[in-house]
Design a protein around this motif. Structure first.
Motif, PDB file in Angstrom:
ATOM      1  N   ALA A 163     -35.690  64.707  18.528  1.00  0.00           N
ATOM      2  CA  ALA A 163     -37.022  65.074  19.013  1.00  0.00           C
ATOM      3  C   ALA A 163     -36.924  66.257  19.960  1.00  0.00           C
ATOM      4  O   ALA A 163     -35.866  66.546  20.532  1.00  0.00           O
ATOM      5  CB  ALA A 163     -37.661  63.884  19.719  1.00  0.00           C
ATOM      6  N   ALA A 164     -38.048  67.008  20.107  1.00  0.00           N
ATOM      7  CA  ALA A 164     -38.077  68.163  20.996  1.00  0.00           C
ATOM      8  C   ALA A 164     -38.068  67.713  22.449  1.00  0.00           C
ATOM      9  O   ALA A 164     -38.620  66.668  22.798  1.00  0.00           O
ATOM     10  CB  ALA A 164     -39.328  68.994  20.714  1.00  0.00           C
ATOM     11  N   LYS A 165     -37.473  68.548  23.287  1.00  0.00           N
ATOM     12  CA  LYS A 165     -37.393  68.227  24.706  1.00  0.00           C
ATOM     13  C   LYS A 165     -38.761  68.426  25.353  1.00  0.00           C
ATOM     14  O   LYS A 165     -39.541  69.279  24.917  1.00  0.00           O
ATOM     15  CB  LYS A 165     -36.355  69.109  25.372  1.00  0.00           C
ATOM     16  CG  LYS A 165     -34.944  68.833  24.857  1.00  0.00           C
ATOM     17  CD  LYS A 165     -33.937  69.710  25.574  1.00  0.00           C
ATOM     18  CE  LYS A 165     -32.516  69.432  25.061  1.00  0.00           C
ATOM     19  NZ  LYS A 165     -31.502  70.261  25.750  1.00  0.00           N
ATOM     20  N   PRO A 166     -39.063  67.685  26.405  1.00  0.00           N
ATOM     21  CA  PRO A 166     -40.389  67.840  27.056  1.00  0.00           C
ATOM     22  C   PRO A 166     -40.578  69.210  27.687  1.00  0.00           C
ATOM     23  O   PRO A 166     -41.696  69.735  27.732  1.00  0.00           O
ATOM     24  CB  PRO A 166     -40.396  66.723  28.098  1.00  0.00           C
ATOM     25  CG  PRO A 166     -38.983  66.318  28.272  1.00  0.00           C
ATOM     26  CD  PRO A 166     -38.286  66.580  27.001  1.00  0.00           C
ATOM     27  N   ALA A 167     -39.500  69.865  28.159  1.00  0.00           N
ATOM     28  CA  ALA A 167     -39.636  71.195  28.761  1.00  0.00           C
ATOM     29  C   ALA A 167     -40.001  72.238  27.704  1.00  0.00           C
ATOM     30  O   ALA A 167     -40.714  73.215  27.978  1.00  0.00           O
ATOM     31  CB  ALA A 167     -38.333  71.587  29.452  1.00  0.00           C
TER      32      ALA A 167
END
Length: 305
Positions: free
Chosen positions: A207-211
């Motif tokens: 999954a993509a990082k929150p930043a």
């Protein structure tokens, strides 16, 4: 006996044996005499040796300058000729009719008329009448009945239409029913070899990082994201600047450049490059002609013929 042979004066050989025998005068040594053979030539060879076309030597002969000329006498063309000769001179009717039938398709209409006139002349002679010569009967054209004419018209209409090419036969391809095709597709979609690595449920990807979800692009990245053609159209048409730069307008010429810019004057040169090429030199106006020049300048006197 040997002495009698030697006394006759016969010649002896000169071999060493003959010399010894001659000294002893016992035996005379002579070479064996070969039998004479006459060169006989066969009769066939003598026959072939003779030339077939014997020719004499070239002798210059006089050439006859004037050859004998033969003149064809045509008395039937004379105006005072008898009617008998005129009629005998005409060709036979049978030959003319045969020529007309054979060459009807190959000669022109004018020649056909001339041939018909010649046939009429030869058929009215006395000799043709005595021979009872008759012309072949001409077959008359048969008319067509109304039924035959209608059949002919129908045949013309039927054959006058353009022929249409036959339609090409479409190749028939044997096709299988749809149920068999679906089963075949299902069997082809299945993997040929099962692998344990991919068996079961697939794992979810990272999954993509929150930043990364909160990041904003910079101005440079946004500029690069725009299409190149759109940016060129936004700027408008490119106009080339043809003005001279200010440094060139403010430049001052050096002394060498100013010296080269002045036009040169050729005054002391006596040729076409001087300032006034059509002027006369002052010394030329004061010059005097010599006696030789004055003598040559006088017009010459010509004698009248």
């Amino acid at each position: 006996m040997v002495t009698s042979i030697l006394k006759k004066g016969s010649t002896s050989c000169h071999c060493p044996i003959g010399v010894l025998l001659r000294e002893s005068q016992q035996v005379r040594c002579e070479k064996p005499r070969m039998p004479t053979v006459h060169n006989r030539v066969s009769r066939r060879t003598r026959y072939l040796a003779k030339p077939r076309n014997p020719r004499t030597r070239y002798e210059p002969r006089l050439v006859a300058r004037f050859t004998k000329q033969t003149e064809v006498s045509r008395p039937y063309k004379e105006p005072t000729v008898s009617k008998r000769l005129q009629q005998l001179a005409l060709p036979h009717v049978r030959k003319l009719v045969a020529a007309q039938q054979d060459y009807r398709r190959f000669i022109a209409r004018r020649q056909q008329d001339q041939l018909e006139k010649r046939i009429k002349k030869s058929i009215f002679t006395v000799y043709s009448r005595l021979a009872n010569v008759q012309l072949p009967a001409i077959e008359k054209l048969k008319g067509m009945s109304p039924d035959e004419w209608q059949r002919h018209q129908d045949w013309l209409v039927r054959n006058a239409q353009p022929k249409q090419p036959p339609e090409p036969e479409k190749p028939q391809r044997p096709r299988k029913p749809l149920t068999e095709l679906i089963e075949r597709i299902e069997t082809l979609s299945e993997p040929r070899f099962t692998r344990k690595k991919f068996a079961g449920q697939e794992k979810p990807g990272p999954a993509a990082k929150p930043a990364a979800l909160k990041a904003l692009p910079s101005d440079h990245v946004a500029k690069l994201a725009e299409p190149l053609e759109r940016r060129r159209r936004a700027k408008g048409p490119t106009v080339e600047d043809t003005r001279l730069p200010e440094s060139v307008l403010k430049a001052v010429a050096s002394s060498r450049v100013a010296e080269l810019a002045v036009a040169k004057s050729y005054r002391n040169v006596a040729n076409e490059y001087r300032d006034k090429p059509f002027t006369v030199e002052p010394n030329a106006l004061k010059a005097k002609a010599s006696e030789r020049i004055l003598e040559l300048a006088k017009p010459k006197k010509t004698k009248k013929k």
